[in-house]
Design a protein around this motif. Structure first.
Motif, PDB file in Angstrom:
ATOM      1  N   ASP A  48      -7.190  -4.063  -1.194  1.00  0.00           N
ATOM      2  CA  ASP A  48      -5.833  -4.402  -1.621  1.00  0.00           C
ATOM      3  C   ASP A  48      -4.780  -3.699  -0.778  1.00  0.00           C
ATOM      4  O   ASP A  48      -3.792  -3.184  -1.302  1.00  0.00           O
ATOM      5  CB  ASP A  48      -5.648  -4.099  -3.118  1.00  0.00           C
ATOM      6  N   GLY A  49      -5.026  -3.677   0.507  1.00  0.00           N
ATOM      7  CA  GLY A  49      -4.037  -3.149   1.438  1.00  0.00           C
ATOM      8  C   GLY A  49      -4.112  -1.639   1.651  1.00  0.00           C
ATOM      9  O   GLY A  49      -3.298  -1.074   2.378  1.00  0.00           O
TER      10      GLY A  49
ATOM     11  N   SER B  26      -6.806  -5.941   6.605  1.00  0.00           N
ATOM     12  CA  SER B  26      -6.643  -5.035   5.469  1.00  0.00           C
ATOM     13  C   SER B  26      -7.815  -5.189   4.511  1.00  0.00           C
ATOM     14  O   SER B  26      -8.468  -6.229   4.460  1.00  0.00           O
ATOM     15  CB  SER B  26      -5.323  -5.309   4.751  1.00  0.00           C
TER      16      SER B  26
HETATM   17  N1  ASP Z   1      -7.909  -9.164   0.905  1.00  0.00           N
HETATM   18  C1  ASP Z   1      -7.767  -7.924   0.151  1.00  0.00           C
HETATM   19  C2  ASP Z   1      -7.096  -6.844   0.990  1.00  0.00           C
HETATM   20  O1  ASP Z   1      -6.782  -7.051   2.107  1.00  0.00           O
HETATM   21  C3  ASP Z   1      -9.057  -7.488  -0.444  1.00  0.00           C
HETATM   22  C4  ASP Z   1     -10.187  -7.239   0.516  1.00  0.00           C
HETATM   23  O2  ASP Z   1     -10.422  -8.030   1.401  1.00  0.00           O
HETATM   24  O3  ASP Z   1     -10.890  -6.228   0.373  1.00  0.00           O
HETATM   25  O4  ASP Z   1      -6.836  -5.751   0.586  1.00  0.00           O
END
Ligand code: ASP
Ligand code: TMP
Length: 236
Positions: A36-37, A33
């Motif tokens: 932020d998903g 992801s």
């Molecule tokens: N770890 C967060 C997400 O999965 C931010 C990113 O990696 O962009 O949304």
């Protein structure tokens, strides 16, 4: 130890209880992801690669004197870990400008940061992980001043150890994110260290070898993670 019911499903990992209240099973899924998903895809082999990569790195950190939650590799995509009481902030060290720092400060990607910078972010997808400072953390009771000092000290120590490890494999550790928690009162490194949560560039070409390949739609995401592992001598 027996795996029991699901405790929590994150964006890339699922956490299971065990029959021992001090231990959990982390299942690294293929889900990837970003933003932020908002962008999510399944990438073949990623759960396996990240599980083994995380185990390898956490062991290197243990050898260097950093306490981590990792106990044992259980299968290709599962690991046994200590159950931590997580501190809800992310610790980011940057050796070069990239990502949100470039957007926030209008600086060019790749500028060396001397000395490396340290930033805290609140873990909250809905708020897009806003940056917070030491005062916010103490005032809201997320951690004590002593715990803040220890998180900074350990994150810089991890930077020292891993910058050298990746440099030996011909890679630049640009930045990374760590999360800590408490185990019986002791501050311990939790969550994961994988190419999902750091930036790694080839030392010669500056080619991106981390999750920016996914964020920026560059392709070859898991292949890049496998290349990173291979350069560190990790057999997957
Ligand atoms: N770890 C967060 C997400 O999965 C931010 C990113 O990696 O962009 O949304
Ligand atoms: P940033 O440039 O988006 O602030 O991220 C800095 C580093 O921390 C980068 O290597 C990605 C990592 N990171 C995560 O893995 N998850 C997060 O939620 C955040 C804010 C950063």
């Amino acid at each position: 130890m027996q795996k029991r019911e699901e405790l929590y499903r994150g964006k890339a990992k699922t956490v299971y209880l065990t029959d021992n209240e001090d231990y959990l099973v982390l299942h690294f899924r293929n889900d990837t992801s970003a933003f932020d998903g908002q962008k999510v895809e399944q990438l073949q082999r990623k759960g396996m690669v990240n599980n083994k990569f995380n185990f390898f790195i956490m062991n290197k950190l243990e050898e260097a004197g950093v306490a981590t939650q990792v106990e044992e590799l259980l299968s290709d995509d599962e690991a046994l870990v200590k159950k931590l009481d997580m501190i809800p902030v992310e610790c980011v060290v940057r050796n070069y400008a990239a990502g949100s720092m470039c957007r926030r400060l209008g600086v060019e990607e790749g500028i060396p940061l001397t000395p490396p910078t340290f930033e805290f972010f609140l873990k909250n997808d809905e708020l897009h992980d806003p940056m917070v400072n030491d005062y916010h953390i103490v005032s809201f009771g997320w951690a004590t001043e002593a715990q803040i000092a220890k998180m900074k000290e350990l994150t810089f120590k991890v930077n020292e150890v891993l910058s050298k490890l990746f440099a030996d494999g011909g890679m630049t550790l640009v930045d990374f994110k760590l999360e800590f928690g408490l185990f019986k009162g002791e501050l311990v490194l939790g969550d994961e260290f994988t190419p999902d949560g750091c930036r790694l560039w080839d030392k010669e070409t500056n080619e991106k070898m981390d999750k920016d390949r996914f964020r920026q739609g560059l392709g070859g995401v898991v292949e890049a993670y496998e290349e990173v592992a291979g350069r560190l001598g990790l057999m997957l």
